[in-house]
Enzyme design. Structure first.
Site, mmCIF file in Angstrom:
data_model
loop_
_atom_site.group_PDB
_atom_site.id
_atom_site.type_symbol
_atom_site.label_atom_id
_atom_site.label_comp_id
_atom_site.label_asym_id
_atom_site.label_seq_id
_atom_site.Cartn_x
_atom_site.Cartn_y
_atom_site.Cartn_z
ATOM 1 N N CYS A 17 -33.928 -14.385 20.766
ATOM 2 C CA CYS A 17 -32.929 -15.025 21.764
ATOM 3 C C CYS A 17 -33.388 -15.499 23.004
ATOM 4 O O CYS A 17 -34.045 -16.610 22.843
ATOM 5 C CB CYS A 17 -31.746 -13.834 22.031
ATOM 6 S SG CYS A 17 -30.214 -14.767 22.607
ATOM 7 N N HIS B 287 -30.684 -12.008 16.723
ATOM 8 C CA HIS B 287 -30.918 -10.515 17.137
ATOM 9 C C HIS B 287 -31.437 -9.672 15.759
ATOM 10 O O HIS B 287 -30.341 -9.122 15.528
ATOM 11 C CB HIS B 287 -29.963 -9.974 18.037
ATOM 12 C CG HIS B 287 -29.862 -10.461 19.244
ATOM 13 N ND1 HIS B 287 -30.424 -9.888 20.285
ATOM 14 C CD2 HIS B 287 -29.166 -11.481 19.601
ATOM 15 C CE1 HIS B 287 -30.233 -10.582 21.535
ATOM 16 N NE2 HIS B 287 -29.410 -11.672 20.935
ATOM 17 N N GLU C 234 -32.987 -7.122 15.265
ATOM 18 C CA GLU C 234 -33.003 -5.605 15.644
ATOM 19 C C GLU C 234 -31.451 -4.933 15.443
ATOM 20 O O GLU C 234 -31.752 -3.803 15.140
ATOM 21 C CB GLU C 234 -33.249 -5.501 17.344
ATOM 22 C CG GLU C 234 -32.286 -5.674 18.225
ATOM 23 C CD GLU C 234 -32.362 -7.063 18.703
ATOM 24 O OE1 GLU C 234 -31.649 -7.566 19.735
ATOM 25 O OE2 GLU C 234 -32.978 -8.008 17.894
#
EC number: 6.3.4.2
Length: 547
Positions: free
Chosen positions: A380, A519, A521
């Site tokens: 990001c 993102h 993750e």
């Protein structure tokens, strides 16, 4: 129709209700049941989207674009069930819904009260999708006795009364403190917590007791007697080396059996715990260690980057290595040289964030990784800082920066290679935003498709040229600089399907340097590590052999 499990907490906060809920969901899945987990938070924010990471930790984003509590990340990581907007609710959202209905006249002029209007709204929320799964697990945030949580406790009391007998159970998680000076395990805090719970009409069927170790039989029987639960429904929750040991630890304690007994499900299906046995094996049987520097701005609270820390752990499990992550405050590099702080690390990760503070340090970290050939993952804002670094030091745009920073300062200081998102396609609709729009819920949120360039590093990692990932950002790399940056060595290897929004950049002639606008993750799980994190850790392992 689903059976409901309501998880409450007592004595103190942060005992691990979210983890206990997630582990219990995983154990029910291991017995062949389908589950969904929900979080009911008493705070008055509509959602955590505008809350400080120092205050609340990370914001977890769902595929359908909800900004939610970080506990939903635990739910997904343990069960693999993608969370929805309807899996997270706050008092703020409940009261907002009630007031909107009142303004529309939906209540036909009645006086609006907590009971029944607020509690009915909570019950309606709990009921969403109840026909889709075998078990619905609902965690109530905060602790029993908190004044802001009373409407939720009253709502679940009513809900259990409305359902047929035996369709709802209550699990209460408390603290069992050990007094070292006297050598005693004290049950009184749990007794008082259960007493408080019973005073509002709720009686626990299962007690989960957080402590340093096992519960001796004498104390177990005492808790069962004074808290009016069966001795085999008193479950110890000791400290663990890894949160991913929780499903196996709770199974050994009999939590899943206690849940099935409370619902009078007999005979109980045998559990298949092979997934978690493999996870345990990968955690404890490693072939080495790699050091990863996380250069961020919210490093004082690790929960601010909870999903990133867990995704790195998953990447380590995929490579059978231990990932030692060290948190470095990006502002340090405003005053000090980056080299002494970053030398010796096998990889560098720069996570997301908002605002200008610490950004120059993140840019220097990206430059260090690019020039020293250290594996780099920018997420990001971390991608945007890598683009700005390349624009300044490769493309010759000395004043390259972000419109976000000029907006904060109130004057133009940079040539904005990153600007606020003016419009994008969401589903079949075009979304438009202005820089002056309200902050909450106005970003590009949720899952979006991306198209990867054939032959690129990321296409190789994903094994595909079509992906979808979750986003949470208000600013975007300006496509007008694409050609100039690519000529300088920064490849745009992932784009939105319409070709207007950059999703992924790579540095050419570098072992591993990738920036992503999304993102990754948020989708990583211990039994299914995200491919980017798995390959990032693999690159760190290879670099460790060269250092």
């Amino acid at each position: 129709m689903a059976r409901f499990i309501f998880i409450t907490g007592g004595v103190v906060s942060s005992l691990g209700k979210g983890l206990a809920s997630a582990a219990m969901g995983a154990l029910l899945q291991a017995r062949g049941y389908s589950v969904r987990l929900r979080k009911l938070d008493p705070y008055l924010n509509v959602d955590p989207g505008t809350m400080s990471p120092f205050e609340h930790g990370e914001v977890f984003v769902t595929d359908d674009g909800a900004e939610t509590d970080l506990d939903l990340g635990h739910y997904e990581r343990f069960t693999g069930v993608s969370a929805r907007q309807t899996d997270s609710i706050s008092s703020g959202r409940i009261y907002s819904n009630v007031l909107e209905k009142e303004r529309r006249g939906d209540y036909l002029g009645k006086t609006i009260q907590v009971i029944p209007h607020v509690t009915n709204e909570i019950k309606d929320f709990i009921s969403i999708g109840e026909d889709e799964v075998d078990f619905m697990l609902c965690e109530i945030g905060g602790t029993v006795g908190d004044i802001e949580g009373l409407p939720f406790f009253e709502a679940i009391r009513q809900f259990a009364q409305d359902k047929p007998r035996g369709q709802c159970i209550f699990m209460h998680l408390t603290l069992l403190p050990y007094i070292k000076a006297s050598g005693e395990l004290k049950t009184k805090p749990t007794q008082h917590s259960v007493k408080e719970l019973r005073s509002i009409g709720l009686a626990p069927d299962i007690l989960v007791c957080r402590g340093e170790g096992a519960i001796p039989q004498k104390e177990r029987e005492k808790l069962a007697l004074f808290c009016n639960v069966r001795p085999d429904a008193v479950i110890a929750a000791p400290d663990l080396a890894s949160i991913y040991e929780a499903p196996l630890a709770y199974h050994r304690e009999g939590l899943d059996q206690a849940v099935l007994d409370a619902f009078q499900i007999s005979p109980a299906p045998r559990p298949n715990l092979s997934r978690w046995e493999d996870v345990y094996d990968r955690i404890h049987r490693t072939d080495g260690e790699v050091k990863v520097a996380i250069v961020g701005k919210y490093t004082q609270l690790e929960d601010a980057y909870k999903s990133i820390a867990e995704a790195l752990t998953h990447g380590g499990m995929a490579n059978r290595v231990k990932v030692k992550a060290e948190w470095i405050d990006a502002e340090i590099f405003d005053r000090e040289d980056v080299a002494p702080h970053l030398e010796g690390f096998h990889a560098i990760l720069v996570p997301g964030g908002f605002g200008e503070r610490g950004t120059e340090g993140k840019i220097k970290a990206a430059q260090f990784a690019r020039e020293r050939k250290v594996p780099y993952l920018g997420i990001c804002l971390g991608m945007q800082m890598a683009v700005i670094e390349a624009a300044r030091n490769l493309a010759g745009l000395e004043k390259a920066g972000s419109e976000e920073f000029d907006h904060e300062a109130g004057k133009k200081r940079f040539e904005p290679v990153v600007y606020h998102l003016k419009e994008w396609v969401q589903g079949n609709q075009k979304v438009k935003r202005k820089a002056s729009d309200a902050k909450g819920g106005t970003m590009r949120l949720g899952a979006y498709d991306a198209v990867l360039k054939g032959g690129s590093k990321v296409a190789e990692i994903y094994g595909s040229t079509a992906i979808d990932e979750r986003h949470r950002h208000r600013y975007e790399v300006d496509i007008a600089y694409k050609d100039k940056l690519e000529q300088s060595g920064l490849a745009f290897s992932g784009m939105s399907p319409d070709g207007r929004l950059p999703e992924i950049v790579e540095v050419k002639d570098h072992p591993w340097f990738i920036g992503v606008q999304f993102h990754p993750e948020l989708k990583s799980k211990p039994f299914a590590p995200h491919p980017l994190f798995a390959d990032f850790v693999k690159a760190a392992v290879e670099n460790s052999r060269l250092v």
